[in-house]
Scaffold this motif. Structure first.
Motif, PDB file in Angstrom:
ATOM      1  N   ASN A 182       0.860  -0.554  -0.072  1.00 21.87           N
ATOM      2  CA  ASN A 182      -0.149   0.067   0.063  1.00 21.87           C
ATOM      3  C   ASN A 182       0.894   1.225  -0.183  1.00 21.87           C
ATOM      4  OD1 ASN A 182      -1.974   2.275   1.634  1.00 21.87           O
ATOM      5  ND2 ASN A 182      -3.314   0.937   0.128  1.00 21.87           N
ATOM      6  N   VAL A 183       1.837   1.128   0.333  1.00 23.97           N
ATOM      7  CA  VAL A 183       2.697   2.624   1.358  1.00 23.97           C
ATOM      8  C   VAL A 183       3.276   2.926  -0.212  1.00 23.97           C
ATOM      9  CG1 VAL A 183       4.972   3.527   1.770  1.00 23.97           C
ATOM     10  CG2 VAL A 183       2.992   1.719   3.207  1.00 23.97           C
ATOM     11  N   HIS A 184       3.960   1.917  -1.328  1.00 22.87           N
ATOM     12  CA  HIS A 184       4.877   1.622  -2.307  1.00 22.87           C
ATOM     13  C   HIS A 184       3.775   2.369  -3.642  1.00 22.87           C
ATOM     14  CE1 HIS A 184       7.635   0.598  -5.390  1.00 22.87           C
ATOM     15  NE2 HIS A 184       6.661   0.237  -6.115  1.00 22.87           N
ATOM     16  N   ALA A 185       2.182   1.824  -3.368  1.00 23.73           N
ATOM     17  CA  ALA A 185       1.462   2.041  -4.797  1.00 23.73           C
ATOM     18  C   ALA A 185       1.354   3.248  -4.197  1.00 23.73           C
ATOM     19  CB  ALA A 185       0.426   1.098  -4.489  1.00 23.73           C
ATOM     20  N   ASN A 186       1.047   4.012  -3.408  1.00 24.24           N
ATOM     21  CA  ASN A 186       1.120   5.276  -3.323  1.00 24.24           C
ATOM     22  C   ASN A 186       2.274   6.295  -2.797  1.00 24.24           C
ATOM     23  OD1 ASN A 186      -2.064   5.930  -2.244  1.00 24.24           O
ATOM     24  ND2 ASN A 186      -1.558   3.736  -1.487  1.00 24.24           N
ATOM     25  N   GLU A 187       3.085   6.049  -2.471  1.00 23.09           N
ATOM     26  CA  GLU A 187       4.683   7.517  -2.358  1.00 23.09           C
ATOM     27  C   GLU A 187       4.955   6.374  -3.183  1.00 23.09           C
ATOM     28  OE1 GLU A 187       2.367   6.145   0.602  1.00 23.09           O
ATOM     29  OE2 GLU A 187       1.547   8.290   0.825  1.00 23.09           O
ATOM     30  N   GLN A 188       5.261   6.075  -3.744  1.00 21.31           N
ATOM     31  CA  GLN A 188       6.592   5.259  -4.325  1.00 21.31           C
ATOM     32  C   GLN A 188       8.029   4.851  -3.429  1.00 21.31           C
ATOM     33  OE1 GLN A 188       6.078   4.245  -7.568  1.00 21.31           O
ATOM     34  NE2 GLN A 188       4.202   4.842  -7.456  1.00 21.31           N
ATOM     35  N   THR A 189       7.708   4.218  -1.956  1.00 20.10           N
ATOM     36  CA  THR A 189       8.927   4.445  -1.054  1.00 20.10           C
ATOM     37  C   THR A 189       9.152   2.993  -1.818  1.00 20.10           C
ATOM     38  OG1 THR A 189       7.586   5.053   0.264  1.00 20.10           O
ATOM     39  CG2 THR A 189       9.000   4.160   1.163  1.00 20.10           C
ATOM     40  N   SER A 190      10.816   2.706  -1.414  1.00 20.63           N
ATOM     41  CA  SER A 190      11.913   1.508  -1.625  1.00 20.63           C
ATOM     42  C   SER A 190      11.459   0.614  -0.605  1.00 20.63           C
ATOM     43  CB  SER A 190      13.344   1.243  -2.440  1.00 20.63           C
ATOM     44  OG  SER A 190      13.608   1.871  -0.916  1.00 20.63           O
ATOM     45  N   PHE A 191      11.539  -0.921  -1.149  1.00 24.17           N
ATOM     46  CA  PHE A 191      11.343  -1.392  -0.303  1.00 24.17           C
ATOM     47  C   PHE A 191      12.313  -1.810   1.509  1.00 24.17           C
ATOM     48  CE2 PHE A 191      13.139  -6.111   1.721  1.00 24.17           C
ATOM     49  CZ  PHE A 191      11.327  -6.721   2.962  1.00 24.17           C
ATOM     50  N   VAL A 192      13.550  -1.557   1.007  1.00 25.55           N
ATOM     51  CA  VAL A 192      14.649  -0.620   2.066  1.00 25.55           C
ATOM     52  C   VAL A 192      14.427   0.539   2.776  1.00 25.55           C
ATOM     53  CG1 VAL A 192      17.168  -0.069   2.269  1.00 25.55           C
ATOM     54  CG2 VAL A 192      16.735  -1.359   0.215  1.00 25.55           C
ATOM     55  N   SER A 193      13.864   1.282   2.549  1.00 22.66           N
ATOM     56  CA  SER A 193      13.509   3.014   2.671  1.00 22.66           C
ATOM     57  C   SER A 193      12.602   2.408   3.769  1.00 22.66           C
ATOM     58  CB  SER A 193      13.245   3.721   1.828  1.00 22.66           C
ATOM     59  OG  SER A 193      12.683   4.578   2.753  1.00 22.66           O
ATOM     60  N   PHE A 194      11.573   1.593   3.998  1.00 25.95           N
ATOM     61  CA  PHE A 194      10.158   0.680   4.060  1.00 25.95           C
ATOM     62  C   PHE A 194      10.384   0.372   5.217  1.00 25.95           C
ATOM     63  CE2 PHE A 194       6.997  -1.841   5.898  1.00 25.95           C
ATOM     64  CZ  PHE A 194       5.807  -0.934   5.773  1.00 25.95           C
ATOM     65  N   ILE A 195      11.443  -0.280   5.259  1.00 26.33           N
ATOM     66  CA  ILE A 195      12.409  -1.239   6.027  1.00 26.33           C
ATOM     67  C   ILE A 195      12.974  -0.550   7.346  1.00 26.33           C
ATOM     68  CG2 ILE A 195      13.624  -2.908   7.004  1.00 26.33           C
ATOM     69  CD1 ILE A 195      10.797  -3.993   6.084  1.00 26.33           C
ATOM     70  N   GLU A 196      13.631   0.322   7.038  1.00 24.58           N
ATOM     71  CA  GLU A 196      14.930   0.860   8.128  1.00 24.58           C
ATOM     72  C   GLU A 196      13.653   1.807   8.417  1.00 24.58           C
ATOM     73  OE1 GLU A 196      17.127   3.176   5.338  1.00 24.58           O
ATOM     74  OE2 GLU A 196      18.751   1.645   5.079  1.00 24.58           O
ATOM     75  N   ASN A 197      12.913   2.655   7.766  1.00 21.19           N
ATOM     76  CA  ASN A 197      12.121   3.935   8.516  1.00 21.19           C
ATOM     77  C   ASN A 197      11.014   3.004  10.011  1.00 21.19           C
ATOM     78  OD1 ASN A 197      12.400   5.912   7.380  1.00 21.19           O
ATOM     79  ND2 ASN A 197      11.467   5.836   5.680  1.00 21.19           N
ATOM     80  N   GLY A 198      10.228   0.784   8.966  1.00 24.33           N
ATOM     81  CA  GLY A 198       8.882   0.688   9.865  1.00 24.33           C
ATOM     82  C   GLY A 198       9.788   0.487  11.482  1.00 24.33           C
ATOM     83  N   PHE A 199      11.661  -0.473  11.115  1.00 26.28           N
ATOM     84  CA  PHE A 199      12.108  -0.498  12.727  1.00 26.28           C
ATOM     85  C   PHE A 199      13.078  -0.003  13.247  1.00 26.28           C
ATOM     86  CE2 PHE A 199      10.964  -4.649   9.528  1.00 26.28           C
ATOM     87  CZ  PHE A 199      10.355  -5.133  11.330  1.00 26.28           C
ATOM     88  N   HIS A 200      13.175   1.155  12.437  1.00 25.68           N
ATOM     89  CA  HIS A 200      13.407   3.145  13.265  1.00 25.68           C
ATOM     90  C   HIS A 200      13.197   1.982  14.793  1.00 25.68           C
ATOM     91  CE1 HIS A 200      16.443   6.435  14.378  1.00 25.68           C
ATOM     92  NE2 HIS A 200      14.874   6.623  14.792  1.00 25.68           N
ATOM     93  N   SER A 201      11.859   2.273  15.121  1.00 27.70           N
ATOM     94  CA  SER A 201      11.348   2.371  16.851  1.00 27.70           C
ATOM     95  C   SER A 201      10.755   1.140  17.206  1.00 27.70           C
ATOM     96  CB  SER A 201      10.252   3.355  16.812  1.00 27.70           C
ATOM     97  OG  SER A 201      10.397   4.681  15.989  1.00 27.70           O
ATOM     98  N   ILE A 202      11.302   0.687  16.771  1.00 31.22           N
ATOM     99  CA  ILE A 202      10.678  -1.312  17.257  1.00 31.22           C
ATOM    100  C   ILE A 202      12.274  -1.306  17.693  1.00 31.22           C
ATOM    101  CG2 ILE A 202      10.905  -3.452  16.626  1.00 31.22           C
ATOM    102  CD1 ILE A 202       7.940  -1.715  15.604  1.00 31.22           C
ATOM    103  N   ASN A 203      12.164  -1.306  19.198  1.00 34.96           N
ATOM    104  CA  ASN A 203      13.060  -2.445  19.765  1.00 34.96           C
ATOM    105  C   ASN A 203      13.317  -3.955  20.138  1.00 34.96           C
ATOM    106  OD1 ASN A 203      11.659  -2.407  22.417  1.00 34.96           O
ATOM    107  ND2 ASN A 203      11.991  -0.239  22.533  1.00 34.96           N
ATOM    108  N   PHE A 204      13.976  -4.576  21.163  1.00 37.27           N
ATOM    109  CA  PHE A 204      14.227  -6.435  21.783  1.00 37.27           C
ATOM    110  C   PHE A 204      12.586  -6.113  22.777  1.00 37.27           C
ATOM    111  CE2 PHE A 204      15.248  -8.619  25.014  1.00 37.27           C
ATOM    112  CZ  PHE A 204      15.218 -10.196  24.124  1.00 37.27           C
ATOM    113  N   ILE A 205      12.145  -5.481  22.912  1.00 41.61           N
ATOM    114  CA  ILE A 205      11.199  -4.943  24.066  1.00 41.61           C
ATOM    115  C   ILE A 205       9.355  -5.632  23.549  1.00 41.61           C
ATOM    116  CG2 ILE A 205       9.719  -4.601  26.029  1.00 41.61           C
ATOM    117  CD1 ILE A 205      12.264  -2.843  27.433  1.00 41.61           C
ATOM    118  N   ASP A 206       9.385  -4.719  22.340  1.00 35.85           N
ATOM    119  CA  ASP A 206       8.740  -5.113  21.456  1.00 35.85           C
ATOM    120  C   ASP A 206       8.708  -6.498  20.826  1.00 35.85           C
ATOM    121  OD1 ASP A 206       8.211  -2.434  21.816  1.00 35.85           O
ATOM    122  OD2 ASP A 206       9.165  -1.704  20.115  1.00 35.85           O
ATOM    123  N   ILE A 207       9.309  -7.364  20.347  1.00 31.51           N
ATOM    124  CA  ILE A 207       9.729  -7.810  19.619  1.00 31.51           C
ATOM    125  C   ILE A 207       9.204  -9.507  21.083  1.00 31.51           C
ATOM    126  CG2 ILE A 207      10.439 -10.189  18.777  1.00 31.51           C
ATOM    127  CD1 ILE A 207      12.324  -7.455  16.973  1.00 31.51           C
TER     128      ILE A 207
END
Length: 270
Positions: A182-207
């Motif tokens: 959905n993000v790629h279809a609307n913002e043309q975000t690359s997969f690498v950028s999506f992963i970097e931005n997505g997991f920027h706020s994820i830490n060990f406690i979340d998982i």
């Protein structure tokens, strides 16, 4: 005179500690506690039914993959689609991958997986063991020198406890894949950028908290479903009641456990 006194005694209403429903509820909770204690005593003692554990794990995990796959992918797409308008009002659509990743990994993946498994697997276990109970197959196993509790209950509870965390991780990946589409279809975000931005706020406690919740959810689904099925009464009508009660009680406890575990893990967040 003796017959008259007997009739008077028979007409006296039965006394309850609190009320009929509340007394039955607490008695049921006490029986469930005894059932859990019996499970923890049996799980460490031989014989170990490894083949049956693998069979039940296949029934819980592999046979749930189509439903988990569809639900996970659609959940990622829908959540992303619904979140975009709110962020776009503030010009913060770049935060969408991070928002989606936090929501999916912290809450949606374990909760949705637990609810789906409770509905699909919990009802199946309750009905299966319930039908075996009312047709006296469990009694026949005891006569044939087989431990029915070990073979039927322990294996199914272990299967749900082991497989629900794996299904949760699988669903989280698919939900993130749906969000990326959905993000790629609307913002043309690359997969690498999506992963970097997505997991920027994820830490060990979340998982860790998500895996912990999934383990607890899986154990709850297995023990509740086995308890209801193993103690079924009143014939075929009781089988349907056991399947329905397994789903309702498991879902109710999953929401309670979600609140408790979230509160505990928030104490350890930086």
């Amino acid at each position: 005179m003796h017959d008259a006194s007997m009739k008077v005694k028979q007409k006296q209403p039965r006394r309850y500690v609190i009320s009929q429903k509340l007394d039955a509820f607490f008695i049921d909770m006490y029986s469930l506690g005894q059932f859990m204690g019996r499970f923890f005593r049996a799980v460490f003692l031989p014989p170990y039914e490894f083949k049956e554990i693998i069979k039940q794990s296949y029934a819980v995990g592999v046979k749930s993959l189509p439903l988990i796959t569809l639900t996970g992918f659609i959940t990622g797409i829908v959540f992303t689609k619904q979140s975009r308008p709110s962020l776009s009002e503030f010009g913060a659509t770049s935060w969408l991958p991070s928002l989606v990743a936090i929501a999916i990994i912290r809450a949606l993946a374990p909760l949705v997986t637990g609810l789906i498994t409770a509905g699909k697997v919990g009802s199946n276990i309750g009905a299966e063991l319930g039908s075996m109970k009312v047709t006296e197959q469990i009694d026949a196993m005891e006569v044939s020198a087989t431990n029915p509790f070990k073979f039927l209950v322990v294996t199914r509870v272990l299967a749900t406890t082991f497989m629900v965390p794996l299904l949760m991780l699988y669903m989280a990946l698919l939900a993130l894949a749906g969000a990326f589409v959905n993000v790629h279809a609307n913002e043309q975000t690359s997969f690498v950028s999506f992963i970097e931005n997505g997991f920027h706020s994820i830490n060990f406690i979340d998982i860790f908290s998500s895996v912990l919740k999934s383990i607890v959810f899986g154990f709850t689904i297995g023990i509740i479903s086995c308890y209801q099925g193993y103690n079924t009464t009143q014939g075929t009508q009781g089988v349907g009641r056991a399947a329905n009660t397994s789903v309702v009680m498991a879902m109710f406890l999953i929401f309670i456990e979600e609140i408790v575990i979230v509160q505990i893990t928030n104490w350890f967040r930086p």
